[in-house]
Design an enzyme around this catalytic site. Structure first.
Site, PDB file in Angstrom:
ATOM      1  N   SER A  32      63.430 -27.719 -32.724  1.00 21.09           N
ATOM      2  CA  SER A  32      63.592 -27.983 -34.153  1.00 21.09           C
ATOM      3  C   SER A  32      64.734 -28.967 -34.391  1.00 21.09           C
ATOM      4  O   SER A  32      65.821 -28.831 -33.819  1.00 21.09           O
ATOM      5  CB  SER A  32      63.888 -26.650 -34.871  1.00 21.09           C
ATOM      6  N   HIS A  89      67.557 -25.231 -32.385  1.00 22.29           N
ATOM      7  CA  HIS A  89      67.686 -26.232 -33.453  1.00 22.29           C
ATOM      8  C   HIS A  89      68.763 -27.248 -33.085  1.00 22.29           C
ATOM      9  O   HIS A  89      69.842 -26.879 -32.634  1.00 22.29           O
ATOM     10  CB  HIS A  89      68.047 -25.580 -34.795  1.00 22.29           C
ATOM     11  N   SER A  90      68.452 -28.531 -33.252  1.00 22.82           N
ATOM     12  CA  SER A  90      69.374 -29.631 -32.993  1.00 22.82           C
ATOM     13  C   SER A  90      69.823 -29.571 -31.527  1.00 22.82           C
ATOM     14  O   SER A  90      69.001 -29.623 -30.631  1.00 22.82           O
ATOM     15  CB  SER A  90      70.540 -29.578 -33.988  1.00 22.82           C
ATOM     16  N   MET A  91      71.111 -29.456 -31.252  1.00 25.93           N
ATOM     17  CA  MET A  91      71.555 -29.339 -29.868  1.00 25.93           C
ATOM     18  C   MET A  91      70.837 -28.194 -29.167  1.00 25.93           C
ATOM     19  O   MET A  91      70.514 -28.272 -27.978  1.00 25.93           O
ATOM     20  CB  MET A  91      73.070 -29.116 -29.806  1.00 25.93           C
TER      21      MET A  91
END
Length: 248
Positions: free
Chosen positions: A122, A94-96
């Site tokens: 994500s 998720h994200s990074m």
């Protein structure tokens, strides 16, 4: 139950799965830790071995220096995962963590005999959809303002100034890693990619989410959810169904 693995500080297991037929590797967001994924695992098939990556500089690794180069961080994670590639494996970030999942997969695929079953990216725009961002150069208050904007941190934690100041080196280090990252031109993976995105995420547009398609030589799926950057906290069951489908 959260079980740190004794042979590596990089991985935490959420539940024993002695009969596991598949493995899910979870990579947290900037400033996040392995425990972020514990609630989601309840929606994952019980015969899946779920491991979460623990970056240096937080929780049980808080005494270790952060790694502020995303490529170097991907190198370390890929090395730590080598003993755990004996099952069909999905990488979820998720994200990074989504960008890291992509870079870790690139490194794992240097072995022509191994390809992740799928990458689930994500809450992050495609690696090639670069934006010039400088959150890591802000003062502490500026970084905290960004965290409040994205709403991914418990409000009680954001109100605890002493805790935030203590966690700030890890948070700033992660933002440095992801904001200074530049993808290698034309970089792709053999693994198929599933993208999850929030329809009001200020950090990822619909076009930037769709741009992940150009980074895989396999098939591509895009799922859009209601919500912002941390939409997955409000859609645990649906996210779990999608991830479980990737593991089948």
């Amino acid at each position: 139950m959260i079980e740190p693995l004794t042979n590596t500080p990089w991985l935490i297991r959420f539940r024993p799965s002695p009969q596991a037929g598949t493995r899910l590797i979870c990579l947290p967001h900037a400033g996040g830790s392995a425990s972020f994924y514990f609630p989601m695992t309840r929606a994952i098939a019980p015969d899946t071995d779920v491991l979460a990556v623990q970056y240096p500089g937080r929780q049980d690794r808080r005494s270790e220096p952060c790694i502020t180069d995303l490529g170097a961080l991907a190198d370390e994670i890929a090395t730590a995962l080598q003993p755990w590639l004996d099952l069909p494996t999905v990488l979820f970030g998720h994200s990074m963590g989504a960008t890291l999942a992509f870079e870790v997969a690139r490194r794992l695929e240097r072995d022509p005999e191994f390809t992740p079953r799928r990458i689930v990216a994500s809450g992050r725009r495609a690696p090639s959809a670069h934006r010039d961002e400088t959150v890591h150069q802000r003062d502490d208050d500026g970084i905290i303002a960004e965290m409040r904007l994205l709403s991914g941190t418990d409000a009680r934690i954001l109100a605890d100034e002493e805790f935030l100041r203590m966690a700030m080196p890890a948070i700033r280090g992660d933002y440095t890693a992801v904001e200074t990252y530049r993808v290698e031109p034309g970089a792709t993976v053999r693994a198929p990619i599933t993208v999850l995105t929030g329809d009001t995420d200020v950090r990822t547009s619909a076009e930037e989410a769709e741009a992940w398609r150009q980074h895989t030589n396999g098939d591509f799926e895009l799922h859009t959810f209601t919500g912002g950057h941390f939409f997955l906290t409000d859609h645990q069951e649906r996210v779990g169904r999608i991830v479980s489908g990737c593991l089948l």
